[in-house]
Design a protein around this motif. Sequence first.
Motif, mmCIF file in Angstrom:
data_model
loop_
_atom_site.group_PDB
_atom_site.id
_atom_site.type_symbol
_atom_site.label_atom_id
_atom_site.label_comp_id
_atom_site.label_asym_id
_atom_site.label_seq_id
_atom_site.Cartn_x
_atom_site.Cartn_y
_atom_site.Cartn_z
ATOM 1 N N GLN A 1 11.928 -0.257 -0.458
ATOM 2 C CA GLN A 1 12.936 -1.395 -0.829
ATOM 3 C C GLN A 1 14.139 -1.494 -0.312
ATOM 4 O OE1 GLN A 1 12.274 -0.682 -4.946
ATOM 5 N NE2 GLN A 1 10.939 -2.871 -5.151
ATOM 6 N N ASN A 2 15.078 -0.087 -0.128
ATOM 7 C CA ASN A 2 16.026 0.020 0.392
ATOM 8 C C ASN A 2 16.024 -0.347 1.885
ATOM 9 O OD1 ASN A 2 17.427 0.875 -1.694
ATOM 10 N ND2 ASN A 2 16.809 3.071 -1.472
ATOM 11 N N ILE B 1 13.943 -2.401 3.443
ATOM 12 C CA ILE B 1 13.591 -3.892 3.436
ATOM 13 C C ILE B 1 15.081 -4.542 3.250
ATOM 14 C CG2 ILE B 1 12.924 -5.759 2.593
ATOM 15 C CD1 ILE B 1 10.225 -4.265 1.505
ATOM 16 N N SER B 2 15.993 -4.068 2.514
ATOM 17 C CA SER B 2 17.189 -4.797 2.177
ATOM 18 C C SER B 2 18.278 -4.578 3.205
ATOM 19 C CB SER B 2 17.846 -4.218 0.964
ATOM 20 O OG SER B 2 18.118 -3.178 0.847
ATOM 21 N N THR B 3 17.988 -3.623 4.211
ATOM 22 C CA THR B 3 19.089 -3.028 5.171
ATOM 23 C C THR B 3 18.494 -3.644 6.682
ATOM 24 O OG1 THR B 3 17.979 -1.042 5.795
ATOM 25 C CG2 THR B 3 19.744 -1.340 4.144
ATOM 26 N N GLU C 1 16.479 -9.428 10.876
ATOM 27 C CA GLU C 1 15.555 -10.191 11.217
ATOM 28 C C GLU C 1 14.862 -9.813 12.647
ATOM 29 O OE1 GLU C 1 14.707 -14.674 12.763
ATOM 30 O OE2 GLU C 1 15.848 -14.600 10.884
ATOM 31 N N GLU D 1 7.220 -9.899 -0.149
ATOM 32 C CA GLU D 1 8.076 -10.047 0.963
ATOM 33 C C GLU D 1 7.644 -10.985 2.135
ATOM 34 O OE1 GLU D 1 11.335 -9.219 0.248
ATOM 35 O OE2 GLU D 1 10.900 -8.100 -1.402
ATOM 36 N N LYS E 1 10.453 -7.325 9.786
ATOM 37 C CA LYS E 1 11.253 -8.641 8.890
ATOM 38 C C LYS E 1 11.405 -9.569 10.237
ATOM 39 C CE LYS E 1 14.667 -8.763 5.694
ATOM 40 N NZ LYS E 1 15.854 -8.168 5.229
#
Length: 72
Positions: free
Chosen positions: A19-20, A22-24, A27, A51, A71
Amino acid sequence: MDKIDCFGDICPVPVIKLQNMISTILEGESFMMVVDHSCAIEHMREVLQKENLVWTIDEVMNGVWEVTVTKE
């Protein structure tokens, strides 16, 4: 591509690291996590399905998985 080593990490540590990351990431960026606990893989799969990501989970050796995430 960043590679995150989760050997020996038990749930929920790999999921939190996922999760960390993915948030950082931005694209078009990717990362790989190496995990050795099957329960972590199941929980990671649940997070990834929610996601907007391209991801694969490959068991590269018995009991060792590589999770690659990009991403879009």
